[in-house]
Design an enzyme around this catalytic site. Sequence first.
Site, short mmCIF file in Angstrom:
data_model
loop_
_atom_site.label_atom_id
_atom_site.label_comp_id
_atom_site.label_asym_id
_atom_site.label_seq_id
_atom_site.Cartn_x
_atom_site.Cartn_y
_atom_site.Cartn_z
N ASN A 9 0.87 -1.17 0.00
CA ASN A 9 0.00 0.00 0.00
C ASN A 9 0.91 1.22 0.00
O ASN A 9 1.83 1.28 0.79
CB ASN A 9 -0.86 -0.04 1.27
CG ASN A 9 -1.88 1.05 1.29
OD1 ASN A 9 -2.36 1.47 0.25
ND2 ASN A 9 -2.22 1.52 2.47
N SER A 191 7.06 5.98 -0.97
CA SER A 191 8.31 5.21 -0.95
C SER A 191 8.81 4.93 0.47
O SER A 191 10.01 4.83 0.70
CB SER A 191 9.42 5.90 -1.74
OG SER A 191 8.92 6.29 -2.99
N ARG A 192 7.88 4.87 1.40
CA ARG A 192 8.22 4.58 2.81
C ARG A 192 9.08 5.67 3.46
O ARG A 192 9.70 5.46 4.49
CB ARG A 192 8.94 3.23 2.95
CG ARG A 192 8.17 2.04 2.40
CD ARG A 192 6.99 1.71 3.29
NE ARG A 192 6.24 0.54 2.86
CZ ARG A 192 5.13 0.58 2.14
NH1 ARG A 192 4.63 1.74 1.71
NH2 ARG A 192 4.48 -0.52 1.83
N LEU A 193 9.10 6.86 2.83
CA LEU A 193 9.89 7.97 3.40
C LEU A 193 8.97 8.83 4.27
O LEU A 193 8.75 10.02 4.01
CB LEU A 193 10.55 8.78 2.28
CG LEU A 193 11.49 7.94 1.40
CD1 LEU A 193 12.07 8.79 0.27
CD2 LEU A 193 12.61 7.33 2.23
#
Length: 216
Positions: A9, A191-193
């Site tokens: 997700n 991007s999980r940042l």
Amino acid sequence: MQELADKRNDYNDGRLEKSDVSSTPFEQFERWMRNALDKVSLDPTAFSLATADDQGRPSVRIVLLKGAANDRFTFFTNYNSRKAQDIAANPQAAMLFFWPELQRQIRISGPLAKVPRPESEEYFDSRPYESRIGAIASRQSAVLENRELLESRMDQLKQRHAEDSKVPLPEHWGGYRITALEYEFWQGRASRLHDRWRFRRTAVTSSDWQLDRLFP
Ligand SMILES: Cc1cc2nc3c(=O)[nH]c(=O)nc-3n(C[C@H](O)[C@H](O)[C@H](O)COP(=O)(O)O)c2cc1C
């Protein structure tokens, strides 16, 4: 279950810059909670409550937030339950709200203590009749031989306490209040940042919060 590794997700809806973060963590909590009350359809006040026993063994469960003011957070439960036994041995807790619709999580942790009995009574009296009877009937977290036993305890208690009478607050039920020493506000990013902001103070009496951005 290969589908677990394949499930992904992306979080793209928001950001939390330093200029967006309130000057005190409680104000930031209020802002995000008000937003959740508005936007999250099911149980926005539900949070995971983590405790640990005297051996440091953790356990976690969902409870409902019933009060929040001045860095203090209140929930109600059974004073003989597993969580209550953990708290008696180790009066520290961590709380976690996760609101997928908002792509946000809040972590809060600190010491906790029972709320004064008159306050528990006030809240208890505001609950629906069945919930008050249920709180008396349930020996929360003890082994229950069968469902019928619980139902017959309910029936007996309903006979003893009529719906229009005052149902007495049982000794084994009431609130706990967590005083925050630490908060973390997490906003999902691409991007999980993700954006993460942590407030910490060294004592519950201090109003001197240190704010840090954390790596995602
Ligand atoms: C949405 C939801 C809300 C809940 N709210 C409470 C609550 O406010 N108080 C409570 O004691 N248990 C609540 N529970 C049940 C707890 O998750 C848990 O089963 C129970 O408190 C026993 O936990 P323990 O054995 O760790 O003490 C709730 C469960 C769910 C799923």
